[in-house]
Structure formats: C-alpha cells, structure tokens
Design a protein around this motif. Sequence first.
Motif, PDB file in Angstrom:
ATOM      1  N   GLU A   1       0.740  -1.235   0.024  1.00 26.38           N
ATOM      2  CA  GLU A   1      -0.159  -0.088   0.221  1.00 26.38           C
ATOM      3  C   GLU A   1       0.992   1.432  -0.071  1.00 26.38           C
ATOM      4  OE1 GLU A   1      -0.206  -2.636   2.174  1.00 26.38           O
ATOM      5  OE2 GLU A   1      -2.179  -3.479   1.754  1.00 26.38           O
ATOM      6  N   ALA A   2       2.065   1.260   0.705  1.00 22.75           N
ATOM      7  CA  ALA A   2       2.771   2.280   0.523  1.00 22.75           C
ATOM      8  C   ALA A   2       3.614   2.536  -0.623  1.00 22.75           C
ATOM      9  CB  ALA A   2       3.867   1.982   1.867  1.00 22.75           C
TER      10      ALA A   2
ATOM     11  N   THR B   1       8.381  13.248   0.169  1.00 24.67           N
ATOM     12  CA  THR B   1       7.967  12.425   1.593  1.00 24.67           C
ATOM     13  C   THR B   1       6.713  13.043   2.258  1.00 24.67           C
ATOM     14  OG1 THR B   1      10.309  11.879   1.779  1.00 24.67           O
ATOM     15  CG2 THR B   1       8.659  11.579   3.716  1.00 24.67           C
ATOM     16  N   LYS B   2       6.641  14.479   2.409  1.00 22.61           N
ATOM     17  CA  LYS B   2       5.446  14.933   2.768  1.00 22.61           C
ATOM     18  C   LYS B   2       4.321  15.012   2.135  1.00 22.61           C
ATOM     19  CE  LYS B   2       3.767  19.733   4.213  1.00 22.61           C
ATOM     20  NZ  LYS B   2       4.226  21.143   4.052  1.00 22.61           N
TER      21      LYS B   2
ATOM     22  N   CYS C   1       3.477  12.186   0.324  1.00 22.08           N
ATOM     23  CA  CYS C   1       3.067  10.711   0.730  1.00 22.08           C
ATOM     24  C   CYS C   1       2.312  10.486   2.066  1.00 22.08           C
ATOM     25  CB  CYS C   1       4.206   9.827   0.418  1.00 22.08           C
ATOM     26  SG  CYS C   1       4.941   9.983  -1.346  1.00 22.08           S
ATOM     27  N   GLY C   2       2.308  11.393   2.919  1.00 22.16           N
ATOM     28  CA  GLY C   2       1.555  11.214   4.086  1.00 22.16           C
ATOM     29  C   GLY C   2       2.315  10.215   4.924  1.00 22.16           C
ATOM     30  N   ASN C   3       1.448   9.287   5.206  1.00 21.95           N
ATOM     31  CA  ASN C   3       2.015   8.155   6.248  1.00 21.95           C
ATOM     32  C   ASN C   3       3.024   7.323   5.501  1.00 21.95           C
ATOM     33  OD1 ASN C   3       0.553   9.129   8.537  1.00 21.95           O
ATOM     34  ND2 ASN C   3      -1.067   7.715   8.234  1.00 21.95           N
ATOM     35  N   ALA C   4       2.744   7.019   4.142  1.00 18.35           N
ATOM     36  CA  ALA C   4       3.637   6.194   3.460  1.00 18.35           C
ATOM     37  C   ALA C   4       5.047   6.676   3.383  1.00 18.35           C
ATOM     38  CB  ALA C   4       3.098   5.966   2.117  1.00 18.35           C
ATOM     39  N   GLY C   5       5.025   8.158   3.459  1.00 23.04           N
ATOM     40  CA  GLY C   5       6.021   8.937   3.403  1.00 23.04           C
ATOM     41  C   GLY C   5       7.623   8.338   4.227  1.00 23.04           C
ATOM     42  N   GLN C   6       7.177   7.483   5.369  1.00 22.08           N
ATOM     43  CA  GLN C   6       8.145   6.801   5.891  1.00 22.08           C
ATOM     44  C   GLN C   6       8.982   5.712   5.283  1.00 22.08           C
ATOM     45  OE1 GLN C   6       6.607   4.354   9.445  1.00 22.08           O
ATOM     46  NE2 GLN C   6       4.787   4.752   8.129  1.00 22.08           N
ATOM     47  N   TYR C   7       8.328   5.099   4.276  1.00 21.76           N
ATOM     48  CA  TYR C   7       9.109   4.189   3.528  1.00 21.76           C
ATOM     49  C   TYR C   7       9.760   5.040   1.997  1.00 21.76           C
ATOM     50  CZ  TYR C   7       6.432   1.276   6.293  1.00 21.76           C
ATOM     51  OH  TYR C   7       5.666   0.694   7.359  1.00 21.76           O
TER      52      TYR C   7
END
Length: 454
Positions: free
Chosen positions: A53-54, A91-92, A94-100
């Motif tokens: 999903e990320a 990264t910003k 991408c929201g929560n997926a940005g951590q990946y």
Amino acid sequence: MATSVLDNMLYKKGFTSETMGNIFSEKNSIQKLLDVEAVLARAQAKIGMIPVEAAEIITEKAKYEIIDLAELERQYAVTSHPFIPLLKAFTKNCGNAGQYVHWGATTQDIMDTAMILQVKEAYNEIFEKLLELNRSLVKMSKQHRDLIMMGRTNGQHALPITLGFKFAVWTAETQRHILRITECKDRLFVGQFSGAVGTLASIGKQGINVRQLMFQELGLQEPVITWNTSRDNLVEFASVVGIMASTMGKIGNEVYTLQKQEFSELEDHIAAGSVGSSTMPHKRNPFEALQIVSLSRLLRTVVFEAYETLENEHERDPRSLSLEYDYIGRMCCMAAAALDKTIRLVDNLVVNEKSFERNMSLLQGLVYSEAVMMKLGEEIGRENAHELVHKLAMQATEKSVPFKDVLLSSEVISGRFTEDEIDELLKPENYLGLAQQFVDNVLSKNHDLLQDTQ
C-alpha cells in the motif's frame, strides 16, 4: 537571468534541439528523480520489505506537477543540498507512506540512476541524428564520386581527388563514431543502488533482489560493484561525443574555407530572407558552417571538464558530481544542435563545379609534377627524376608559364615522351589513383555497418 546560451532566448535555439532541451529540463530532471524513488518502492514492496500500500501511494505521488517548487527553493537555501529539499517535499506529499520513501537508499543512488535515465534518452537522440548524418554523407559520397577537384595539403594545391572522396573520408569517420557510441552503451546504461559507501549495508542481501527488480523495470544494467567514485562510464561517453564533434567541426571548417571567394567551391545554403551582414548587403556568410565549428570547439572543452571527474577521494566525492550536473546536459544539448546543423549543411550544400574546374588549372599543370616524376623515374630512377622535375617546376613557377611548355623544353623529357604522352600525364582523370575505389569501399562498409546496428 540568463548566464548561459542555453538559457538565453536569443541564442538557445542555436545551441540545443527542442527534444534535448526537454530531456534536460527542470521538469524532466525532477520527474526522473521521482521515478527512481517510485521504482525503488515498488521493488521493495515486491519482496516484502515495505508495505504494498505504501509503494502504491509513493508511486501515485511521484509526479512533478504536485511538487511545491517554491518550497524546494526555500529548502535549498537552508540545506544547500541538491536533493534533500525534493526528498522532503516528496515525503510530505506521501503522508504516512512517506516513512518508506528512500528506504535504504542514499542520495547518490537516486541521483546517479535518474541522471543515467536522462543520458539514455539523450543517447537515443544523438544516435539517431548520427545515423542521419551518416546517411547524408553517404549520399554526397555517391553523388560526387567522380567529380574531380583539387586536393590540398599544407593549405596548398597537391593532387587531384574527387569531392566524393572527401565526403567518403568524413563518412568513414561517422562509421567509427557509430561503432564507438554503440560499444559504450552497455557500460553507460548502468544503474546505481549501493547505499552510503557502496556496500548495501542498510538492507544487506535483500539489496541484490531490490536492485535486480529496479533496474529490470528501468531498462538498465546492474553494476558489478558500486561506481560512486568511478565515473569512467560517463567520461567515455563524453570522449566519444568530443571525437564526434571534431568530425562535425572539420566539415564545418572545410565548407567555411571553401566558401571563400578565393575558392568558391562549396557554399552553405542561403535561405530566402537570410541576411549576411547588418551593414554589407552583398555578404553571403556561411552561418551554418561557422556555428558548427563553434559548437565543436565548445564540445571539446566539455571533454576536459569530464576528465576532471575521474580522480576522487575515498568511497564518495561529491566534488566530481557537481561537475556532472553542469557538463552532461550542456554536452548533450550542444551535440544535438551540432548534429542538426551538420545534417542541414550537408543536405543543402551548394557545389560549384565550375569553380572546381577553374581551380584545377590555377597552377597551369604543376599539380601533375608527381605523375611526371613517377613516369620519368621508370626511365632514369626516382631520385634523378625528382631532382629534374622539381627544377622544371620551379622554372614554371618563377616564369609563370604552363608546366607543359617547360616539360617540352627539356631534352630529357622530350627525348623520352611525345607531346601526346605528356598531355596524358597532365590530365586529372589519369591521376586520381584509387580515389573512386576507396569511395566504393566506404560505401560497401557502410551498408554492412548499418545492417549490424539495426
């Protein structure tokens, strides 16, 4: 502010092509960086390193259009880093997926791979134009295979050749350029994904699988080992472009010279409405030819810049990378412009056959002195023949009389050859050597070469 011809509205069309300008545009440069980040995420998702999903969100957000460019400029002022501002903005987005995003990678992995993707697009453009130039030169070699002109050495009249022979020499050079640029392709189209110092320590053995999946999707070769500090692949390409540029410069310079009224043999096509001078209405300046020469000189300076990237410290040295940000795009843009101009020059070249005939007779037969010497040498030896014919040639020059008259006045010559035999020695078509055969050889090789490159 325009500090380069590539940025200046007045000049840029003469120093790049529209396609090459797009390849190295800000938009395409940023998009390629985002593309590599997205491919990295998809590869890692396939082996379970990050959530699928990320990866999907990262892919969806990897679009130039949604990047805040103003924020990039503000962040660059803070970080002084060429990539971190984009990475932060992406990264910003991408929201929560940005951590990946950027998982296990380093800046150079992304920037090198993105750059190679741009170089690959530029290579294809340059290669197609090179093939077109080769075809144009082949056409001229065929068309003028038998058109006799004066060959010159040290800037002086030497022996007769054909115009087709001159073009065949240039054709043969483009053949070698085609081979060189083809041969460097596999070494050039290599991706980069090796982590901080090139060991893939951040993700270990899984890194090999990630790399395989990444470069398979991107259409790039896998490196045997990191090329963080090994820039020879790019320098080889720059060297090939520099050599290729020298051929184009040679063609431009030859037309520039032979268009002078003292020669008037070749002429850069003057389009309707073209103006040669702002103050001299009669001028017919060889603009296409001179611009090719200028581009050739500029491209050769790029080769020196490229060589400055070869010596690097330790496992990474960004001092070299900064040079690549400048020279690679500029080199490709100017190479495309030089190729376009050289193709146009050759395709539209004006050939003045009457000037060839006039110039052949300027020295009143002296250019056949070697033919006379070789024939006489069969009778009295080469050294003796050279000494005598040289003496007679100097007499003809000093007295400004036809070489034939001086030959007939020599007892050594007239005692061995009839006037008809001397006339035969003084005909250009009888002293072309193997010029036409060499043209045919080049054309035959060209056919085989193009078959192999398809």
